[in-house]
Design an enzyme around this catalytic site. Structure first.
Site, PDB file in Angstrom:
ATOM      1  N   GLU A 504       0.973  -1.275   0.235  1.00 50.61           N
ATOM      2  CA  GLU A 504      -0.709   0.219  -0.072  1.00 50.61           C
ATOM      3  C   GLU A 504       0.541   1.641  -0.112  1.00 50.61           C
ATOM      4  O   GLU A 504       0.534   2.077   0.949  1.00 50.61           O
ATOM      5  CB  GLU A 504      -1.333   0.239   1.275  1.00 50.61           C
ATOM      6  CG  GLU A 504      -1.975  -0.783   0.949  1.00 50.61           C
ATOM      7  CD  GLU A 504      -2.951  -1.007   2.438  1.00 50.61           C
ATOM      8  OE1 GLU A 504      -3.255  -0.318   3.586  1.00 50.61           O
ATOM      9  OE2 GLU A 504      -3.740  -2.431   2.292  1.00 50.61           O
ATOM     10  N   GLU A 597      -4.866  -8.634   0.986  1.00 53.04           N
ATOM     11  CA  GLU A 597      -5.523  -9.051   2.527  1.00 53.04           C
ATOM     12  C   GLU A 597      -6.659  -8.290   2.310  1.00 53.04           C
ATOM     13  O   GLU A 597      -7.268  -7.598   1.006  1.00 53.04           O
ATOM     14  CB  GLU A 597      -4.882  -6.996   3.003  1.00 53.04           C
ATOM     15  CG  GLU A 597      -3.774  -7.006   2.864  1.00 53.04           C
ATOM     16  CD  GLU A 597      -3.486  -5.637   3.995  1.00 53.04           C
ATOM     17  OE1 GLU A 597      -4.070  -5.246   4.781  1.00 53.04           O
ATOM     18  OE2 GLU A 597      -2.004  -5.735   4.224  1.00 53.04           O
TER      19      GLU A 597
END
Length: 905
Positions: A504, A597
Site C-alpha cells: 500500500e 488482504e
C-alpha cells in the site's frame, strides 16, 4: 505467466549443518545469544550523540488514523558533520550491484573514546540478558492521551537508545581464520563496535546482515563487542519491538569460503520422473594469492528432524576453479535427479526436503563446507485458476501475520512461532503473507518443514511516509541493499512463492513515476532471482494504472470485494472502490489475481452485543457491534473496519470469481499495536485468534470453508445470559455441513439449509432460556457434526491444559498452558473474570501471561492476571541444561486451585 512455468525454487538455510559422512568443516557457526549486558537510556535521560543521521522534527501525529490513509511526502532533514552514516553505509556494499555506487569508508574511528565501547568499562551493573531480547515487551504500558508511544505501536516502550555489550575470546588457532558476526535482526539503526573500532551496522531493523570482524578481532586477548540501537518513536504502524530481537551468530571460516548466502539452487524442469538441478555457488578468496580449488556437491535427503540421509542420493560432477585474490567468483553446475521426492504444501501434498552439502577442496584439504537445505517443486501461475504446484491447483487459504509473538513480543522463539503455525493449519491455512517485512530465518525453516506457502515482503513504505520516522528516511540509501539481502537470504526456500516489494505504498498515487520505482525494485529482485513473480499490494491503484501494469501478478488489498460501498461513505474523501475483480481481470487477462488482504473483520473473543445486525457485513459503531465505553467489539463476526468486510462477504466474492487465486485474511493472530477501532487499547481486534492464542468464533467460520471435509459445527454465542430471560438472543452456527437443526433444551428451533453464498446458519429468533443449546449438522442429508453450549453455574475452580507436557531443557522451549475458569460440574464459565495467580517449582520459569483482551494493560511478565471471557494463558519456559519435573500451580480467591505437572528433558 509463461516466464515462470515449470520452475522450482529451493531453500537455502543459513544455519550450517555438517554432513555426517564428511570430515569436520573448517566453517564453525557458534550460537552467540547468551550472556550479554544491556542498558537503555531512560525517557528522562539525554542519550549519547553517536547517531546514524539527523531526523526530521516531529510534531503531533495522530497514530489512530485509518490504516489506508494516503501516505505523504517526506520531510527534509539535512545531515550534519558528526553523524556516523558514512561509516555504516559501506556495510551494504556487497548488495550494491554497480561498483561505482558503492561506498568508501572514511578515515577515523568514531566513538572510540566513548565509555560504553571501552573494554575496561564496568558493565556489571547493566542488566544481564540472553538474546533474542525485546526490551519493550515487559512494559509498563503507556496509557492516556498523547503518550510517548501510542496505540499504533502497542503503547509499549519500544522507542529509545540502548546498548548491548558482550566479551568473548578466540583460540589462538583462529588467528588465520575469517571471523564474522551475523545479526538476524536488531531494531533498529544498529551500529557495532569491536575493540573500540566501528565495524559497521544496518538501519533497517528487519534485515539480517553480517559484519567481517577479522580486521579488528584479537586471538591474544578478550574481545569487546558493543552494539548501539536507536529505535525512533512514531516509526511504525504496528509494534516493532526493541532490541536485538532475533538470533546472533559468530562464524569462523577459512580464507577461501562460500560467500554469504552464496548458493542458489534452481530446477528448471521437474516431473515425477526427474528433476533438472542447477547449482550456482559464489566463492570468496580472502587469501593473498590465487587459489585453485575443487568444488564438490553431495545431495542428501533431509528428514523431519533435519537429519541427513546416511548416503547421498546424488553426487554432482566436481568443478575445478581458479580463484583470484580478493574476488568473488561464481560457478554453475547442472545435473539430473531421478525420481525426486517433491516438496508441496500440506495437506494436499508432502513437504519433502533435501540438503546440498558443498565442499571447497584444495590438494585433498577441505577449505570450506556449506550446507543448503531445499525442496524440489514445480510451480505454475495460471491466470484462470491461480497457483498450481506439482500439477495440482492449490487455492490460497492464507492469512497475514505480523512479526510479534504476543506476550513474548518481537523476541523470536521457534516454539512460539511453531505453535502459531500449528493453530493456523488447524484452521485450514496453507499460506502466509509476511506483513510487512522480512521474517526471522527460522520462521521460513518452519514453513518449509510444515508445508506452508509464503508471500515474502520487504517494505511498508518507499519514498513517501506513513509515519513520520518510518523506513522512508533511509529508503533512498538502503532499498537496494535491503532488497538484495532479503532475496539472497531466502531465495532457496521452497515455501516462498512470491516476492512483495511493497505494501500500500504512496507511490500508487503518482502515476508513471510510481510505476518506474516499482519497475526498478522489481529489476533488483529479478537480478537476484529470475524465477519467482514480483508484486506489491494495492489498495488504491486501479486496473488501468501504470502501477498495476508494472506487477507480475495483481495483488489486491480489499478492492476485490469493494471498499466503503455503504451509503454512509458517499461524498466522503476516503477511498471508495467498487468490487474490482472483474475490472482487473479485463485489464490483465494474462495475470494471476489474488487478494493479499481481505476482511479486516473485528471481534473481542467471547463478548456479544445486542441487537445483532441483519446485514452480512457492517462497520463498527456504538450500538452496532461496538462499545467505545469498554473498547470492545461483538463476536457475532459481522463487523469490520470501514474499508474491510466480514468473512461472509469475502467468501461470496471469491466464490463469484473463481479465477481469483485466493485470499490472505487480515489477519491470523491478533498482534500488538494498530488496535483499530479503539486506539486506547494495546493490540488489534482483527485476528481469527486472539493475542493469547485462543480461538475466536471467526476461526470456526474459516475452518468450515477451508476444511470442507472435516466434520465440524460451532455454536455462538455462549449461553450465560442472566437477565436476558425471554429476550431474543440470536444463535449462529458455523459448520462444514450444508444444513443444521438447532435445539434449546431439547426443543427444536428449526432446521435450516445453506443457500447460495451463505456461509453461516442464522437462528435469529431464539429467546434466551438457561440450559443447553445443541446443534446437529448434516451433509448430503446425513448427520455430520454436533456442538452444544450449556449455561454454567458460578465459578468454582480452575482447569489447566498444556499444549505440551514435556519440553526440552534448553532454556528456550515453552509450554503454553490454558487456564479455564470452571463451575462445580467442570463446565467452563465463559463470562468469568477472576484474577488468577501462578507459581512454579522445579527447573522452569513463568515468562509471560495473557488473556487475549486488547484492553488489558497488566504487564506481560506478571504472574497474576484476570481472566477474559473465562480464560487465561501462562507460558512456562525451561531452564538451560536443567532437566527435571516442573509443577505449575494456579490459584484464585474462592476457587479451588489446580496444579499441572510438566517436565524438562
Amino acid at each position: 505467466m509463461s516466464f515462470i512455468r515449470n520452475c522450482t525454487w529451493l531453500l537455502a538455510l543459513t544455519i550450517v549443518l555438517l554432513a555426517p559422512q564428511a570430515s569436520a568443516s573448517p566453517r564453525e557457526k557458534i550460537d552467540f545469544t547468551d550472556d550479554w549486558r544491556f542498558y537503555r537510556y531512560a525517557d528522562d535521560q539525554t542519550p549519547d550523540t553517536l547517531i546514524y543521521d539527523t531526523r526530521p522534527q516531529v510534531g503531533r501525529f495522530n497514530d489512530s488514523q485509518a490504516a489506508d490513509t494516503r501516505p505523504t511526502d517526506a520531510v527534509e532533514a539535512n545531515s550534519h558533520e558528526g553523524v556516523l552514516k558514512p561509516w555504516i553505509l559501506p556495510t551494504g556494499n556487497a548488495f550494491i550491484r554497480d561498483p561505482e555506487s558503492r561506498y568508501s569508508r572514511p578515515s577515523g574511528q568514531p566513538g572510540k573514546d566513548f565509555a560504553f565501547i571501552q573494554k575496561q568499562f564496568d558493565d556489571s551493573h547493566w542488566q544481564a540478558v540472553d538474546l533474542p531480547h525485546d526490551w519493550a515487551i515487559a512494559g509498563p504500558f503507556y496509557s492516556g492521551d498523547n503518550p510517548k508511544v501510542g496505540g499504533g505501536m502497542g503503547r509499549l516502550p519500544s522507542h529509545g537508545v540502548a546498548w548491548y555489550r558482550k566479551q568473548f575470546t578466540l583460540d589462538k588457532n583462529d588467528k588465520n581464520k575469517r571471523i564474522y558476526l551475523h545479526i538476524d535482526g536488531a531494531m533498529s539503526y544498529s551500529m557495532v563496535w569491536l575493540n573500540g573500532h566501528l565495524v559497521g551496522g544496518w538501519p533497517y531493523g528487519y534485515t539480517s546482515y553480517q559484519l567481517d570482524l577479522t580486521p579488528y578481532v584479537s586471538t591474544e586477548d578478550k574481545n569487546q563487542l558493543a552494539i548501539r540501537l536507536d529505535n525512533p518513536p512514531k516509526s511504525s504502524r504496528w509494534y516493532p519491538g526493541g532490541g536485538i530481537y532475533r538470533n546472533v551468530w559468530l562464524e569462523k571460516t577459512g580464507q577461501v569460503r562460500v560467500s554469504q548466502w552464496g548458493t542458489q539452487v534452481i530446477t528448471p524442469e521437474v516431473s515425477q520422473e526427474k528433476a533438472t538441478i542447477s547449482v550456482t555457488t559464489s566463492l570468496s578468496n580472502h587469501s593473498s594469492k590465487q587459489q585453485v580449488v575443487s568444488l564438490q556437491h553431495h545431495l542428501y535427503e533431509l528428514s523431519d528432524q533435519d537429519v541427513l540421509s546416511k548416503e547421498p542420493v546424488l553426487v554432482l560432477p566436481p568443478q575445478s576453479l581458479t580463484l583470484a585474490t580478493a574476488k568473488v567468483q561464481k560457478n554453475t553446475v547442472t545435473t539430473v535427479l531421478k525420481n525426486p521426492k517433491l516438496w508441496g504444501p500440506t495437506p494436499h501434498q508432502t513437504p519433502h526436503r533435501y540438503a546440498l552439502v558443498t565442499s571447497v577442496m584444495h590438494d585433498g584439504k577441505k577449505l570450506d563446507q556449506y550446507t543448503t537445505n531445499f525442496g524440489i517443486r514445480q510451480l505454475e501461475f495460471n491466470p484462470d485458476v491461480g497457483v498450481v504446484i506439482n500439477g495440482e491447483h492449490i487455492p490460497l487459504q492464507g492469512v497475514n501475520q505480523h512479526h510479534d509473538l504476543g506476550a513474548l513480543g518481537a523476541a523470536f522463539n521457534v516454539r512460539a512461532a511453531q505453535r502459531q503455525l500449528e493453530i493456523l493449519q488447524e484452521m485450514g491455512v496453507n499460506a502466509i503473507r509476511m506483513a510487512h517485512n522480512p521474517p526471522a530465518p527460522e520462521l521460513l525453516a518452519l514453513t518449509d518443514k510444515m508445508g506452508i506457502l509464503v508471500l515474502n515482503e520487504s517494505f511498508d513504505s518507499w519514498y513517501k511516509k506513513k509515519t513520520p520516522l518510518d523506513f522512508h528516511l533511509i529508503f533512498s540509501d538502503w532499498h537496494e541493499q535491503d532488497l538484495r539481502a532479503l532475496v539472497r537470504r531466502d531465495k532457496n526456500h521452497p515455501s516462498v512463492i512470491m516476492w512483495y516489494i511493497g505494501n500500500e505504498v504512496g507511490e500508487q498515487y503518482t502515476g508513471e513515476s510510481g510505476a518506474d520505482i516499482a519497475l526498478q525494485l522489481k529489476a533488483i529482485v529479478k537480478s537476484e532471482d529470475p524465477t519467482r513473480p514480483v508484486t506489491a499490494s494495492m489498495n488504491w491503484a486501479k486496473a488501468d494504472f501504470p502501477f498495476s501494469a508494472a506487477m507480475d501478478l495483481i495483488s489486491l488489498n480489499y478492492q476485490g470485494e469493494g471498499i466503503r460501498q455503504a451509503p454512509e461513505f458517499e461524498n466522503t474523501d476516503r477511498i471508495r472502490t467498487p468490487p474490482s475483480y472483474p475490472a482487473f481481470r479485463k485489464a490483465h487477462p494474462d495475470k494471476v489475481i489474488l487478494s493479499s488482504e481481505t476482511a479486516s473483520a473485528y471481534s473481542s473473543r467471547g463478548l456479544y452485543f445486542f441487537p445483532v445486525t441483519d446485514q452480512t457485513s457492517a462497520p463498527v459503531r456504538d450500538g452496532l457491534g461496538g462499545n467505545s465505553a469498554i473498547h470492545q467489539v461483538s463476536s457475532y463476526e459481522l463487523h469490520a473496519v470501514d474499508f474491510g468486510a466480514s468473512a461472509d462477504k469475502v467468501f461470496r466474492y471469491l466464490d463469484t470469481y473463481p479465477f481469483v487465486a485466493g485470499q490472505f485474511v487480515w489477519n491470523g493472530f491478533d498482534y500488538l499495536g494498530e488496535p483499530t477501532p479503539y486506539y486506547a487499547a494495546r493490540s488489534s481486534y482483527s485476528g481469527m485468534i486472539d493475542l493469547a492464542g485462543f480461538k475466536k468464533d471467526r476461526f470456526y467460520l474459516y475452518q468450515s470453508e477451508w476444511r470442507p471435509d472435516f466434520p465440524m459445527a460451532h455454536i455462538l454465542p455462549h449461553w450465560n445470559w442472566s437477565g436476558r430471560e425471554g429476550e431474543i438472543t440470536p444463535v449462529h452456527v458455523f459448520t462444514s455441513g450444508d444444513e443444521a437443526e438447532l435445539f434449546v433444551n431439547g426443543k427444536s428451533q428449526g432446521r435450516q439449509k445453506k443457500g447460495p453464498f451463505e456461509y453461516r446458519l442464522r437462528f435469529d429468533d431464539v429467546r434466551y432460556t438457561p440450559g443447553t443449546v445443541k446443534v446437529i449438522a448434516y451433509k448430503n442429508g446425513k448427520p455430520w457434526a454436533t456442538d452444544s453450549v450449556t449455561t454454567s453455574a458460578a465459578p468454582a475452580g480452575l482447569r489447566l491444559t498444556a499444549d505440551r507436557h514435556s519440553i526440552s531443557a534448553d532454556g528456550k522451549d515453552l509450554s503454553f498452558v490454558t487456564v479455564d475458569i470452571v463451575d462445580q460440574h467442570g463446565n467452563a464459565v465463559p463470562t468469568a473474570t477472576n484474577r488468577v495467580k501462578f507459581s512454579v517449582t522445579g527447573p522452569g520459569r513463568i515468562i509471560a501471561t495473557d488473556n487475549g483482551d486488547s484492553t488489558n494493560f497488566t504487564p506481560f511478565p506478571s504472574h497474576a492476571r484476570k481472566a477474559f471471557s473465562g480464560k487465561v494463558l501462562v507460558i512456562v519456559q525451561s531452564e538451560r541444561n536443567k532437566p527435571g519435573k516442573i509443577t505449575l500451580t494456579a490459584s484464585s480467591p474462592h476457587l479451588t486451585s489446580a496444579s499441572l505437572p510438566l517436565s524438562a528433558n
